[in-house]
Design a protein around this motif. Sequence first.
Motif, mmCIF file in Angstrom:
data_model
loop_
_atom_site.group_PDB
_atom_site.id
_atom_site.type_symbol
_atom_site.label_atom_id
_atom_site.label_comp_id
_atom_site.label_asym_id
_atom_site.label_seq_id
_atom_site.Cartn_x
_atom_site.Cartn_y
_atom_site.Cartn_z
ATOM 1 N N ASP A 124 -18.620 -13.571 52.779
ATOM 2 C CA ASP A 124 -20.030 -13.766 52.037
ATOM 3 C C ASP A 124 -20.299 -12.710 51.468
ATOM 4 O OD1 ASP A 124 -20.155 -16.136 53.385
ATOM 5 O OD2 ASP A 124 -21.529 -15.572 54.952
ATOM 6 N N SER A 130 -20.597 -10.890 47.263
ATOM 7 C CA SER A 130 -20.625 -11.073 46.269
ATOM 8 C C SER A 130 -19.597 -9.604 45.842
ATOM 9 C CB SER A 130 -22.444 -10.993 45.745
ATOM 10 O OG SER A 130 -22.537 -9.194 45.860
ATOM 11 N N ALA A 136 -14.007 -12.431 39.372
ATOM 12 C CA ALA A 136 -15.042 -13.394 39.319
ATOM 13 C C ALA A 136 -14.911 -14.943 39.197
ATOM 14 C CB ALA A 136 -15.939 -12.304 39.305
ATOM 15 N N ARG A 151 -18.937 -17.142 42.783
ATOM 16 C CA ARG A 151 -18.689 -15.812 43.741
ATOM 17 C C ARG A 151 -17.323 -15.563 44.284
ATOM 18 N NH1 ARG A 151 -23.192 -14.404 46.163
ATOM 19 N NH2 ARG A 151 -22.053 -14.539 48.601
ATOM 20 N N ARG A 152 -16.017 -16.570 43.604
ATOM 21 C CA ARG A 152 -15.008 -16.634 44.154
ATOM 22 C C ARG A 152 -14.310 -14.810 43.219
ATOM 23 N NH1 ARG A 152 -10.613 -21.119 44.463
ATOM 24 N NH2 ARG A 152 -8.586 -19.641 45.502
ATOM 25 N N LEU A 211 -11.397 -12.984 43.182
ATOM 26 C CA LEU A 211 -9.820 -13.029 43.084
ATOM 27 C C LEU A 211 -9.114 -11.129 42.164
ATOM 28 C CD1 LEU A 211 -9.440 -16.107 40.196
ATOM 29 C CD2 LEU A 211 -9.597 -16.493 42.936
ATOM 30 N N LEU A 226 -7.135 -22.323 38.047
ATOM 31 C CA LEU A 226 -8.495 -22.073 38.539
ATOM 32 C C LEU A 226 -8.858 -21.133 36.863
ATOM 33 C CD1 LEU A 226 -10.769 -21.792 39.975
ATOM 34 C CD2 LEU A 226 -10.218 -19.731 40.694
ATOM 35 N N HIS A 233 -14.997 -16.488 33.339
ATOM 36 C CA HIS A 233 -14.807 -15.881 34.240
ATOM 37 C C HIS A 233 -15.607 -14.841 33.595
ATOM 38 C CE1 HIS A 233 -11.116 -15.072 32.376
ATOM 39 N NE2 HIS A 233 -11.408 -13.817 33.196
#
Length: 204
Positions: A44, A46, A88, A91-92, A94, A109, A115
């Motif tokens: 979790d 950020s 990012a 919140r993903r 990479l 993606l 992004h």
Amino acid sequence: MAVQMPAAFVLASASPRRRELLAQIGIVPTLVLGPDIDETPGRDESPRDYVRRIARAKAQAGIERALEAPELAAGTAFALLACDTTVAVGRRILGKPRDRDDAGCMIDLLSGRRHHVLSSVVLRRPDGGLAERLVDSAVTFARLSAAQRDAALESGEWNGKAGGYAIQGAAASLIRFLSGSYSNVVGLPLFETAQLLRGANLLA
């Protein structure tokens, strides 16, 4: 641009791109160290917290190695620069692709979407104090055709690049929007880095 370096300037990064970017502002590191740290994102965590944490960890590992480096005499005053850059999507986070398939998933993606490229820069001043800056650039890829996707993977430019692309390479022809620092997307935000160096009286 006048450079006012101390006895030694350490770059805590093995990235050739960061060395090339520093050279643009007249800085050639005395010593280059590639800190070996665990870059796994926390649960979790950020993207902003992640990139700050990793940059600080790189700086700390670099400082510890520099203090023991035979290239630096004991007591030598030195400055040290560390940086981490991540991509990012929401919140993903990479990071660097594990392999070609992973790079393909990242490119899929990013296709047609905006992004963020986040960099945290940490400067260890010669007096031992630390200063840091976080930089955020927004990037949007065009929606890629199957042929463009395949060409991006065939180029091999994804290897070792956060998000699986290099804006300074062939991917430049696929990016339709950029807001913020171009050098940040390459791997080191030069304006903000120069500001940190000026604040430490290391650059005019």
